[in-house]
Design an enzyme around this catalytic site. Sequence first.
Site, PDB file in Angstrom:
ATOM      1  N   ARG A  51       0.825  -1.220   0.000  1.00 47.37           N
ATOM      2  CA  ARG A  51       0.000   0.000   0.000  1.00 47.37           C
ATOM      3  C   ARG A  51       0.849   1.257   0.000  1.00 47.37           C
ATOM      4  O   ARG A  51       0.467   2.272  -0.576  1.00 47.37           O
ATOM      5  CB  ARG A  51      -0.864   0.024   1.262  1.00 47.37           C
ATOM      6  CG  ARG A  51      -2.149  -0.715   1.083  1.00 47.37           C
ATOM      7  CD  ARG A  51      -2.809  -0.931   2.397  1.00 47.37           C
ATOM      8  NE  ARG A  51      -3.573   0.247   2.806  1.00 47.37           N
ATOM      9  CZ  ARG A  51      -4.299   0.289   3.903  1.00 47.37           C
ATOM     10  NH1 ARG A  51      -4.328  -0.743   4.716  1.00 47.37           N
ATOM     11  NH2 ARG A  51      -4.969   1.365   4.200  1.00 47.37           N
ATOM     12  N   LYS A 148       0.613 -19.814   4.111  1.00 48.27           N
ATOM     13  CA  LYS A 148      -0.216 -20.245   5.220  1.00 48.27           C
ATOM     14  C   LYS A 148      -0.401 -19.068   6.181  1.00 48.27           C
ATOM     15  O   LYS A 148       0.425 -18.161   6.123  1.00 48.27           O
ATOM     16  CB  LYS A 148       0.390 -21.452   5.930  1.00 48.27           C
ATOM     17  CG  LYS A 148       1.596 -21.129   6.819  1.00 48.27           C
ATOM     18  CD  LYS A 148       2.052 -22.347   7.549  1.00 48.27           C
ATOM     19  CE  LYS A 148       1.435 -22.488   8.914  1.00 48.27           C
ATOM     20  NZ  LYS A 148       2.173 -21.818   9.991  1.00 48.27           N
ATOM     21  N   HIS A 178       6.187 -24.461   3.741  1.00 45.66           N
ATOM     22  CA  HIS A 178       7.627 -24.354   3.497  1.00 45.66           C
ATOM     23  C   HIS A 178       8.388 -25.612   3.923  1.00 45.66           C
ATOM     24  O   HIS A 178       9.511 -25.832   3.504  1.00 45.66           O
ATOM     25  CB  HIS A 178       8.212 -23.072   4.118  1.00 45.66           C
ATOM     26  CG  HIS A 178       8.433 -23.142   5.588  1.00 45.66           C
ATOM     27  ND1 HIS A 178       7.429 -22.960   6.501  1.00 45.66           N
ATOM     28  CD2 HIS A 178       9.556 -23.361   6.324  1.00 45.66           C
ATOM     29  CE1 HIS A 178       7.917 -23.072   7.717  1.00 45.66           C
ATOM     30  NE2 HIS A 178       9.213 -23.317   7.647  1.00 45.66           N
ATOM     31  N   LYS A 182      12.068 -27.955   2.289  1.00 48.05           N
ATOM     32  CA  LYS A 182      13.311 -28.273   3.007  1.00 48.05           C
ATOM     33  C   LYS A 182      13.978 -29.465   2.331  1.00 48.05           C
ATOM     34  O   LYS A 182      13.321 -30.457   1.997  1.00 48.05           O
ATOM     35  CB  LYS A 182      13.009 -28.611   4.473  1.00 48.05           C
ATOM     36  CG  LYS A 182      12.596 -27.383   5.290  1.00 48.05           C
ATOM     37  CD  LYS A 182      12.340 -27.778   6.739  1.00 48.05           C
ATOM     38  CE  LYS A 182      11.719 -26.632   7.520  1.00 48.05           C
ATOM     39  NZ  LYS A 182      12.646 -25.665   8.056  1.00 48.05           N
ATOM     40  N   ASP A 235      -1.242 -24.118  13.784  1.00 48.89           N
ATOM     41  CA  ASP A 235      -0.014 -23.493  13.272  1.00 48.89           C
ATOM     42  C   ASP A 235       0.978 -24.528  12.739  1.00 48.89           C
ATOM     43  O   ASP A 235       1.696 -24.269  11.775  1.00 48.89           O
ATOM     44  CB  ASP A 235       0.638 -22.684  14.403  1.00 48.89           C
ATOM     45  CG  ASP A 235       1.865 -21.927  13.935  1.00 48.89           C
ATOM     46  OD1 ASP A 235       1.749 -21.182  12.945  1.00 48.89           O
ATOM     47  OD2 ASP A 235       2.948 -22.084  14.555  1.00 48.89           O
ATOM     48  N   HIS A 240       2.519 -28.579   8.683  1.00 48.52           N
ATOM     49  CA  HIS A 240       3.881 -29.128   8.607  1.00 48.52           C
ATOM     50  C   HIS A 240       3.958 -30.593   9.063  1.00 48.52           C
ATOM     51  O   HIS A 240       4.525 -31.438   8.374  1.00 48.52           O
ATOM     52  CB  HIS A 240       4.850 -28.299   9.452  1.00 48.52           C
ATOM     53  CG  HIS A 240       4.843 -26.831   9.113  1.00 48.52           C
ATOM     54  ND1 HIS A 240       4.663 -26.366   7.844  1.00 48.52           N
ATOM     55  CD2 HIS A 240       5.008 -25.726   9.883  1.00 48.52           C
ATOM     56  CE1 HIS A 240       4.718 -25.033   7.838  1.00 48.52           C
ATOM     57  NE2 HIS A 240       4.913 -24.628   9.065  1.00 48.52           N
TER      58      HIS A 240
HETATM   59  C1  BG6 Z   1       5.770 -21.558  10.729  1.00 51.74           C
HETATM   60  C2  BG6 Z   1       5.014 -21.391  12.012  1.00 51.74           C
HETATM   61  O1  BG6 Z   1       4.916 -22.003   9.705  1.00 51.74           O
HETATM   62  O2  BG6 Z   1       6.816 -22.523  10.916  1.00 51.74           O
HETATM   63  C3  BG6 Z   1       5.945 -20.981  13.130  1.00 51.74           C
HETATM   64  O3  BG6 Z   1       3.994 -20.413  11.837  1.00 51.74           O
HETATM   65  C4  BG6 Z   1       7.101 -21.943  13.243  1.00 51.74           C
HETATM   66  O4  BG6 Z   1       5.249 -20.897  14.371  1.00 51.74           O
HETATM   67  C5  BG6 Z   1       7.771 -22.150  11.898  1.00 51.74           C
HETATM   68  O5  BG6 Z   1       8.029 -21.404  14.166  1.00 51.74           O
HETATM   69  C6  BG6 Z   1       8.802 -23.247  11.967  1.00 51.74           C
HETATM   70  O6  BG6 Z   1       9.535 -23.271  10.767  1.00 51.74           O
HETATM   71  P1  BG6 Z   1      11.064 -23.743  10.740  1.00 51.74           P
HETATM   72  O7  BG6 Z   1      11.414 -23.730   9.280  1.00 51.74           O
HETATM   73  O8  BG6 Z   1      11.838 -22.749  11.540  1.00 51.74           O
HETATM   74  O9  BG6 Z   1      11.087 -25.106  11.346  1.00 51.74           O
END
Ligand code: BG6
Length: 482
Positions: A51, A148, A178, A182, A235, A240
Site C-alpha cells: 500500500r 499459510k 515451506h 526443506k 499453526d 507441517h
Molecule cells: C511456521 C510457524 O509455519 O513454521 C511458526 O507459523 C514456526 O510458528 C515455523 O516457528 C517453523 O519453521 P522452521 O522452518 O523454523 O522449522
Amino acid sequence: MVSRVIPVETFDLVVFGATGDLWRRKILPGLYHRFAVGQMPDDARIIGVARSDMDRAAFAEAARHILEDFAPRSVDDADTLSEFLQRLDYVSVEASADRGWTELAQSLRSDVIRAFYLSVSPALFGPIAANLSTHGIATPDSRIVVEKPFGHDLKSAKALNADLRRCFEERQIYRIDHYLGKETVQNLMALRFANALWEPLWNSTHIDHVQITVAESLGVEGRGDYYDASGAMRDMVQNHLMQLLCLTAMEPPSKFRSTAVRDEKLKVIEALEPVQQDDIVAGQYRAREGGDSFRDHTGDPDSRTESFVAMKLTIGNWRWAGTPFYLRTGKKLRTRRSEIAVVFRDPPHMIFPKMEARRGNAMIIRLQPDEGITLRNTIKEPGPGGFRLTEVSLDMTFADALDTHAEPQDAYERLIMDVIRGDQTLFMRGDEVEAAWAWVDPIIEGWQEARVTPAPYDAGSSGPEDALMLLHRDGRRWREIG
Ligand code: BG6
C-alpha cells in the site's frame, strides 16, 4: 559437491506484501541467492506491491538494506547486488480497492511467465485474486502463490479455495507449506523411493511405531496475538507435521509428478482414524527462572491456547494397521530439533542374552539441524568375555557426505523457482488442505467442548509429563529431544 543450477525461463514475479516480514526474511533473500547463482535470467523482474507510496529507487534501496541484514550468505559482490536490484520494481496498490491495478497491469510484460505471490493476510486472497482477474492481469498461464495459514478451519479453507478458484484453476494455485521445500523433507522421498532397501521393511510387519518431532526452542515472542488465536494444532500440526506424516506413510506414487504424489498424500490423510481425546495432550509453557511464559505474550492472562501438542495417530490401511504414529511439536522446548524416527520391531526370536535398556533398530531422519540419517544397530560388545550386545549408530550427515556446507539453501528458494518452473509437486493441493482441516477440526472442537486446559510445562523442558505417558502406557518412550 556444487549443485547444478538449471536456469528458469524469464518471468515477472509480483509479490504482494513486499514490505512485510516474510518478504524481508525469506522471499527477497531467496530471490537474491537464486540470482547470484545464475538461476534467474538477466531479464527476470520482481515487482513489489504494497500500500505504501514509494518509488522504484526507494524500494530498491530498502531491498539493499534488507539483504545486508537478512541474506545469510554475503552480499559482498557489489556488482551482483546492483544488477539484482535493477531487476526490482515497485507499484503501490490498494488490494481491496481500485487504486494501482491499472499501473500494475501496465508494468507487466505480455510474453513472459507471470506469478503472483500473496504474502498477505488470507483475508486479502479473495480480493486480490478478483482484482487480478477483473483487471485482466491474470492470464490463463499465470500462477498464484499463497502463504499459510490457509484457513482457520475447514469452513474458512473451503471459502478461500472457492475465492481462488473463481479466478484461477487448481493447476495455477501454489499453496506453500515451506516444510516441503526443506532439502531433508524432499530427501525423505528419495530415501524411500530411490532405494530398494527400505520399501520391503516399510510397513507394520517390521515397523513398531514412528515418532515425528518438531521441537522449537523459541517461544511465541512477537507473534502472541496470532498464535493465541491459532495454537500449535493449527499453526504446525494441520500443515507441517501432517505433510511429514504423509511423506513417511504414503504409498509409492507411480511417478514423481505433482498429481501422483499429491494423490498418495491425500489417501494418507483420508485414512487417518479420528483421534480419541485421551490419545492427545495439549501443553502450554510457563515461565522458568525469571523467563517468560506463553501467557506473557497473549492479551489473555487465562489463555487456554496450546503451545505444545503430542498425539497418537492410527492410519487405517493395510500398510499401517497396528503401527502407531506419535507426533509432537511445541514452542520453548529444550532445543530446536525436527526428526522422524522409524522404530523397527525386535527380531522374532532372540538367541543372545537379553540386553539391558535395549532400544532396538531405528532409522532417524534428522530434518533440522544437522540434517542427516542415523541407523541404530545392535552389534557384539567387543572383548573376549562372554557374548554381550551393544547398540551403535551408523551416521550420515548430508553436509559432510555431499560436501555442501558452503551452500545451504532455504526452502523458499526452491519453492519460488518451482513456481516459475510450473511444478506443483511440493505444494499443497486444495483437497489435501481441506482433508487435513476435516481431520483437525473435531479435535479442536472436542477441546473446546470439554474446556480443556493445556497441561503446563516449563520453558526449556521437553514438554508436559502427560506427553511422556502417551508412550509409556504403550510400553514405548519418546526419543530425547536434547
Ligand atoms: C511456521 C510457524 O509455519 O513454521 C511458526 O507459523 C514456526 O510458528 C515455523 O516457528 C517453523 O519453521 P522452521 O522452518 O523454523 O522449522
